[in-house]
Design a protein around this motif. Structure first.
Motif, PDB file in Angstrom:
ATOM      1  N   GLN A   1      17.846  72.954 -75.225  1.00 48.00           N
ATOM      2  CA  GLN A   1      18.656  73.379 -76.356  1.00 48.00           C
ATOM      3  C   GLN A   1      19.538  74.571 -75.984  1.00 48.00           C
ATOM      4  O   GLN A   1      19.237  75.307 -75.035  1.00 48.00           O
ATOM      5  CB  GLN A   1      17.761  73.775 -77.534  1.00 48.00           C
TER       6      GLN A   1
ATOM      7  N   LEU B   1      17.210  77.990 -79.262  1.00 49.06           N
ATOM      8  CA  LEU B   1      15.906  78.301 -78.685  1.00 49.06           C
ATOM      9  C   LEU B   1      15.410  79.667 -79.167  1.00 49.06           C
ATOM     10  O   LEU B   1      14.223  79.843 -79.475  1.00 49.06           O
ATOM     11  CB  LEU B   1      16.012  78.277 -77.158  1.00 49.06           C
TER      12      LEU B   1
ATOM     13  N   SER C   1       6.191  73.185 -77.728  1.00 50.08           N
ATOM     14  CA  SER C   1       7.140  72.873 -78.790  1.00 50.08           C
ATOM     15  C   SER C   1       8.563  73.364 -78.469  1.00 50.08           C
ATOM     16  O   SER C   1       9.518  72.985 -79.150  1.00 50.08           O
ATOM     17  CB  SER C   1       6.684  73.503 -80.114  1.00 50.08           C
ATOM     18  N   LEU C   2       8.685  74.196 -77.441  1.00 53.84           N
ATOM     19  CA  LEU C   2      10.005  74.722 -77.072  1.00 53.84           C
ATOM     20  C   LEU C   2      10.785  73.686 -76.277  1.00 53.84           C
ATOM     21  O   LEU C   2      10.272  73.104 -75.322  1.00 53.84           O
ATOM     22  CB  LEU C   2       9.847  76.005 -76.242  1.00 53.84           C
TER      23      LEU C   2
ATOM     24  N   ASP D   1       2.464  76.100 -78.836  1.00 53.88           N
ATOM     25  CA  ASP D   1       3.738  76.783 -79.098  1.00 53.88           C
ATOM     26  C   ASP D   1       4.707  76.588 -77.934  1.00 53.88           C
ATOM     27  O   ASP D   1       5.903  76.309 -78.138  1.00 53.88           O
ATOM     28  CB  ASP D   1       3.512  78.283 -79.318  1.00 53.88           C
TER      29      ASP D   1
ATOM     30  N   GLU E   1      16.122  81.162 -82.019  1.00 50.88           N
ATOM     31  CA  GLU E   1      15.683  81.053 -83.412  1.00 50.88           C
ATOM     32  C   GLU E   1      14.288  80.440 -83.508  1.00 50.88           C
ATOM     33  O   GLU E   1      13.458  80.863 -84.330  1.00 50.88           O
ATOM     34  CB  GLU E   1      16.687  80.206 -84.207  1.00 50.88           C
ATOM     35  N   HIS E   2      14.022  79.455 -82.666  1.00 55.57           N
ATOM     36  CA  HIS E   2      12.695  78.833 -82.635  1.00 55.57           C
ATOM     37  C   HIS E   2      11.640  79.854 -82.196  1.00 55.57           C
ATOM     38  O   HIS E   2      10.559  79.945 -82.786  1.00 55.57           O
ATOM     39  CB  HIS E   2      12.715  77.626 -81.688  1.00 55.57           C
TER      40      HIS E   2
END
Length: 334
Positions: free
Chosen positions: A43, A48, A38-39, A35, A50-51
């Motif tokens: 951005q 970021l 994946s960031l 996780d 929202e992710h």
């Protein structure tokens, strides 16, 4: 994840600077390594966020998990608000023996008896400080996690530091702390500031207070102009005396970074040329505030450099001697 929890996470991510975000999320330990990888920290913040919201929903995280992240950030970066110092009084015999488990149980039990809806998190920091996060509700509404109160207490000491508490909740907090720590009462120490470390060091006397009797002489100038030796001797003695008085009043070495000192005046107006104000029975009221990025260092420099008269007035030296930065001055004294 409900809307209120999403708002808490969104606001929190906005507060945390980009350069700290990865470290904070790593310490949080509620996201897997995959996780975190994946960031994309390049951005925009809203993308970021929202992710992160999507990852939190996938992992089934709730408000109690989100507030853990906030607590980690506040503990690592405590200078987020105005901290106020308090002192516990009248310790019972078993007060020094209170342990963390006892304190947590007693504090939570006492506070939940006083108010129906309240959320409490307690965490022990590496410096042995007990950090408490409180989100307040009432008999009809759920706890408001957007406006929490933070409390810092070192067990076996009579000092408590609080930020974000309202006048409505302050009596409830005081009562819960007094009962959990086995003290009789708690009073305002009249010490506040945005730098928690400075407030703690000043109130708990954790900064260097060794007052040396001798100090190194100033560096000699190259090719100095010939001077009268008697005048040089007198000036050197005056310089050393000022430095000694400055250290005796404010301490030696690095000082707590206090930002301000406030003096509230409630004294009779005395000026023979102004009969109207002098004749008033009620006191003349006013407020004097000294402010600096490092007030104690500034005051010490003013004394040692001769900018301020000596000996140092007790109104200024009381900041360190009494561990306060708020004073009320009346005709009877401070």
């Amino acid at each position: 994840m409900d809307d209120s929890t999403k708002r808490i996470l969104q606001r929190l991510i906005r507060r945390i600077p980009y350069q700290m975000l990865q470290t904070m999320l790593g310490k949080w330990a509620h996201l897997s390594r995959e996780d975190l990888h994946s960031l994309d920290l390049t951005q925009p913040k809203w993308v970021l966020t929202e992710h992160l919201l999507a990852l939190c929903e996938e992992n089934g995280l709730r408000v109690k998990h989100i507030t853990e992240l906030e607590m980690i950030y506040i503990i690592e970066n405590p200078n987020q608000g105005m901290w106020h110092g308090f002192q516990l009084l009248d310790a019972e015999e078993d007060a020094p023996s209170i342990e963390l488990t006892q304190f947590k149980e007693q504090f939570k039990a006492n506070l939940t008896e006083l108010i129906s809806h309240v959320s409490i998190k307690i965490k022990k920091h590496t410096d042995e400080a007990i950090w408490i996060r409180i989100a307040w509700g009432d008999n009809f509404t759920k706890p408001n996690h957007l406006k929490p109160t933070y409390v810092v207490h070192h067990l076996q000491t009579p000092y408590v530091f609080v930020t974000g508490v309202t006048s409505k909740h302050k009596p409830l907090l005081n009562q819960a702390l007094v009962l959990a720590t086995r003290y009789g009462s708690m009073k305002d120490a009249h010490l506040s500031g945005r730098n928690l470390t400075a407030i703690r060091d000043l109130l708990m006397r954790q900064y260097q207070q060794v007052f040396p009797n001798k100090h190194p002489k100033p560096l000699q100038e190259k090719n100095p102009v010939p001077r009268n030796p008697n005048i040089e001797k007198e000036q050197a003695e005056n310089t050393e005396n000022r430095l000694q008085m400055a250290c005796e009043a404010f301490g030696d070495g690095t000082l707590p970074q206090l930002q301000k000192a406030v003096y509230k005046l409630e004294t009779k107006f005395r000026d023979d040329s102004n009969k109207k104000l002098t004749g008033r029975e009620e006191p003349f009221r006013g407020v004097v505030e000294f402010a600096s990025t490092n007030l104690l260092e500034s005051l010490r420099h003013c004394v040692s450099s001769g900018m301020s008269s000596t000996p140092v007035t007790p109104l200024l030296s009381s900041i360190t001697q009494k561990g306060r930065n708020y004073f009320v001055i009346t005709d009877k004294g401070v």
